[in-house]
Design a protein around this motif. Structure first.
Motif, mmCIF file in Angstrom:
data_model
loop_
_atom_site.group_PDB
_atom_site.id
_atom_site.type_symbol
_atom_site.label_atom_id
_atom_site.label_comp_id
_atom_site.label_asym_id
_atom_site.label_seq_id
_atom_site.Cartn_x
_atom_site.Cartn_y
_atom_site.Cartn_z
ATOM 1 N N THR A 5 -13.874 48.849 -3.342
ATOM 2 C CA THR A 5 -15.154 48.212 -3.047
ATOM 3 C C THR A 5 -16.159 48.598 -4.128
ATOM 4 N N VAL A 6 -16.856 47.626 -4.666
ATOM 5 C CA VAL A 6 -17.867 47.866 -5.692
ATOM 6 C C VAL A 6 -19.216 48.026 -5.002
ATOM 7 N N ILE A 7 -19.891 49.134 -5.300
ATOM 8 C CA ILE A 7 -21.174 49.435 -4.666
ATOM 9 C C ILE A 7 -22.279 49.294 -5.706
ATOM 10 N N ILE A 8 -23.200 48.383 -5.396
ATOM 11 C CA ILE A 8 -24.277 48.024 -6.309
ATOM 12 C C ILE A 8 -25.601 48.406 -5.671
ATOM 13 N N ALA A 9 -26.335 49.291 -6.326
ATOM 14 C CA ALA A 9 -27.665 49.664 -5.848
ATOM 15 C C ALA A 9 -28.699 48.810 -6.574
ATOM 16 N N SER A 34 -24.447 44.037 2.996
ATOM 17 C CA SER A 34 -25.619 44.729 2.481
ATOM 18 C C SER A 34 -26.075 45.818 3.440
ATOM 19 N N LEU A 35 -26.674 46.833 2.853
ATOM 20 C CA LEU A 35 -27.327 47.904 3.595
ATOM 21 C C LEU A 35 -28.738 48.025 3.028
ATOM 22 N N HIS A 36 -29.711 48.109 3.935
ATOM 23 C CA HIS A 36 -31.112 48.101 3.527
ATOM 24 C C HIS A 36 -31.774 49.427 3.908
ATOM 25 N N PHE A 37 -32.244 50.137 2.924
ATOM 26 C CA PHE A 37 -32.894 51.437 3.091
ATOM 27 C C PHE A 37 -33.963 51.390 4.183
ATOM 28 N N ASP A 38 -34.736 50.327 4.207
ATOM 29 C CA ASP A 38 -35.850 50.230 5.161
ATOM 30 C C ASP A 38 -35.402 50.038 6.608
ATOM 31 N N ASP A 39 -34.115 49.797 6.834
ATOM 32 C CA ASP A 39 -33.599 49.650 8.198
ATOM 33 C C ASP A 39 -33.312 50.994 8.865
ATOM 34 N N TYR A 40 -33.474 52.087 8.126
ATOM 35 C CA TYR A 40 -33.126 53.412 8.628
ATOM 36 C C TYR A 40 -34.368 54.261 8.844
ATOM 37 N N GLU A 76 -14.112 51.287 4.039
ATOM 38 C CA GLU A 76 -12.825 51.287 4.736
ATOM 39 C C GLU A 76 -12.430 49.908 5.254
ATOM 40 N N ASP A 77 -13.340 48.969 5.188
ATOM 41 C CA ASP A 77 -13.087 47.602 5.637
ATOM 42 C C ASP A 77 -12.497 46.803 4.472
ATOM 43 N N ASN A 78 -11.256 46.383 4.604
ATOM 44 C CA ASN A 78 -10.568 45.665 3.523
ATOM 45 C C ASN A 78 -11.201 44.318 3.186
ATOM 46 N N GLU A 79 -12.034 43.814 4.079
ATOM 47 C CA GLU A 79 -12.705 42.533 3.824
ATOM 48 C C GLU A 79 -13.940 42.687 2.933
ATOM 49 N N VAL A 80 -14.437 43.907 2.820
ATOM 50 C CA VAL A 80 -15.663 44.151 2.053
ATOM 51 C C VAL A 80 -15.299 44.441 0.599
ATOM 52 N N GLN A 81 -15.688 43.528 -0.247
ATOM 53 C CA GLN A 81 -15.416 43.658 -1.681
ATOM 54 C C GLN A 81 -16.607 44.279 -2.405
ATOM 55 N N TYR A 82 -17.810 43.976 -1.919
ATOM 56 C CA TYR A 82 -19.044 44.481 -2.527
ATOM 57 C C TYR A 82 -19.958 45.030 -1.444
ATOM 58 N N ILE A 83 -20.603 46.150 -1.747
ATOM 59 C CA ILE A 83 -21.680 46.654 -0.906
ATOM 60 C C ILE A 83 -22.943 46.577 -1.759
ATOM 61 N N LEU A 84 -23.907 45.828 -1.251
ATOM 62 C CA LEU A 84 -25.187 45.666 -1.930
ATOM 63 C C LEU A 84 -26.198 46.586 -1.250
ATOM 64 N N PRO A 98 -22.925 59.642 -5.597
ATOM 65 C CA PRO A 98 -21.485 59.543 -5.903
ATOM 66 C C PRO A 98 -20.842 58.197 -5.537
ATOM 67 N N PHE A 99 -21.502 57.419 -4.697
ATOM 68 C CA PHE A 99 -20.921 56.167 -4.239
ATOM 69 C C PHE A 99 -21.278 54.968 -5.114
ATOM 70 N N ILE A 100 -22.348 55.079 -5.866
ATOM 71 C CA ILE A 100 -22.863 53.940 -6.628
ATOM 72 C C ILE A 100 -22.013 53.682 -7.863
ATOM 73 N N ASP A 101 -21.553 52.444 -7.988
ATOM 74 C CA ASP A 101 -20.816 52.052 -9.186
ATOM 75 C C ASP A 101 -21.764 51.673 -10.316
ATOM 76 N N PHE A 102 -22.846 51.010 -9.981
ATOM 77 C CA PHE A 102 -23.906 50.767 -10.956
ATOM 78 C C PHE A 102 -25.199 50.446 -10.236
ATOM 79 N N ALA A 103 -26.292 50.785 -10.916
ATOM 80 C CA ALA A 103 -27.629 50.601 -10.352
ATOM 81 C C ALA A 103 -28.405 49.619 -11.219
#
Length: 187
Positions: A5-9, A34-40, A76-84, A98-103
């Motif tokens: 999974t590619v994680i893009i910040a 997507s995960l949104h910082f402001d949702d936490y 861990e979800d095989n359907e998730v190719q990208y996390i934004l 450590p999780f970010i592939d690129f920012a």
């Protein structure tokens, strides 16, 4: 072949276009979540950004364990190719770094970000409330915006001009993703 999974910040100042861009990217990218910082609500969350900057701007005061947990769940979800990640810190928080592939930093001039924030958040405000908010911004809050430009922008892998139209910002990010995704699949 298992593909990581590619994680893009995506970072930027408040009202710089992070959320709008992430939401548009999600529509165009197959397998994107997507995960949104402001949702936490995070332990250690800063209330006084002026004082936080004056004290040295420690990005690790936020305990981002809940965001980390959700990142791990998506990976861990095989359907998730990208996390934004709609996330303001690029690589500056040790929980998430450590999780970010690129920012990517969306570099929106402060006057444009301010105008967007007023239009978005203060549409029902009185003139006195807007004047009070502008006074507070100049006296206390602007320093936090400048902190982002001085610390997060140079800490990002890519900088996108936030003055561009949304479709051009998305196109540029899609090009960056394509290049980086090809590199990740070869690892």
């Amino acid at each position: 072949m298992i593909i990581k999974t590619v994680i893009i910040a995506v970072a930027g100042v408040t009202a710089g276009g992070k959320t709008t861009t992430i939401n548009e990217l999600k529509k165009k990218m197959k397998g994107a979540k997507s995960l949104h910082f402001d949702d936490y609500d995070f332990e250690g969350e800063v209330d006084d950004f002026h004082q936080w900057v004056m004290d040295g701007a420690d990005y690790n005061v936020w305990n981002l364990e809940p965001l980390k947990k959700d990142i791990l769940e998506f990976t861990e979800d095989n359907e998730v190719q990208y996390i934004l990640l709609d996330y303001p810190f690029a690589y500056k928080n040790d929980w998430i770094k450590p999780f970010i592939d690129f920012a990517i930093f969306i570099d929106t001039p402060l006057d444009i970000a301010m105008a967007r924030r007023v239009l978005r958040d203060m549409c029902n405000a009185t003139a006195d409330e807007i004047r009070e908010d502008m006074s507070f911004y100049l006296k206390y809050a602007r320093i936090a915006y400048e902190e982002m430009l001085n610390t997060i922008l140079p800490n990002s892998d890519y900088v996108i001009d936030g003055r561009m139209q949304l479709d051009e910002i998305v196109k540029q990010i899609m090009d960056i993703v394509k290049i980086n995704y090809e590199c990740k699949t070869k690892e």
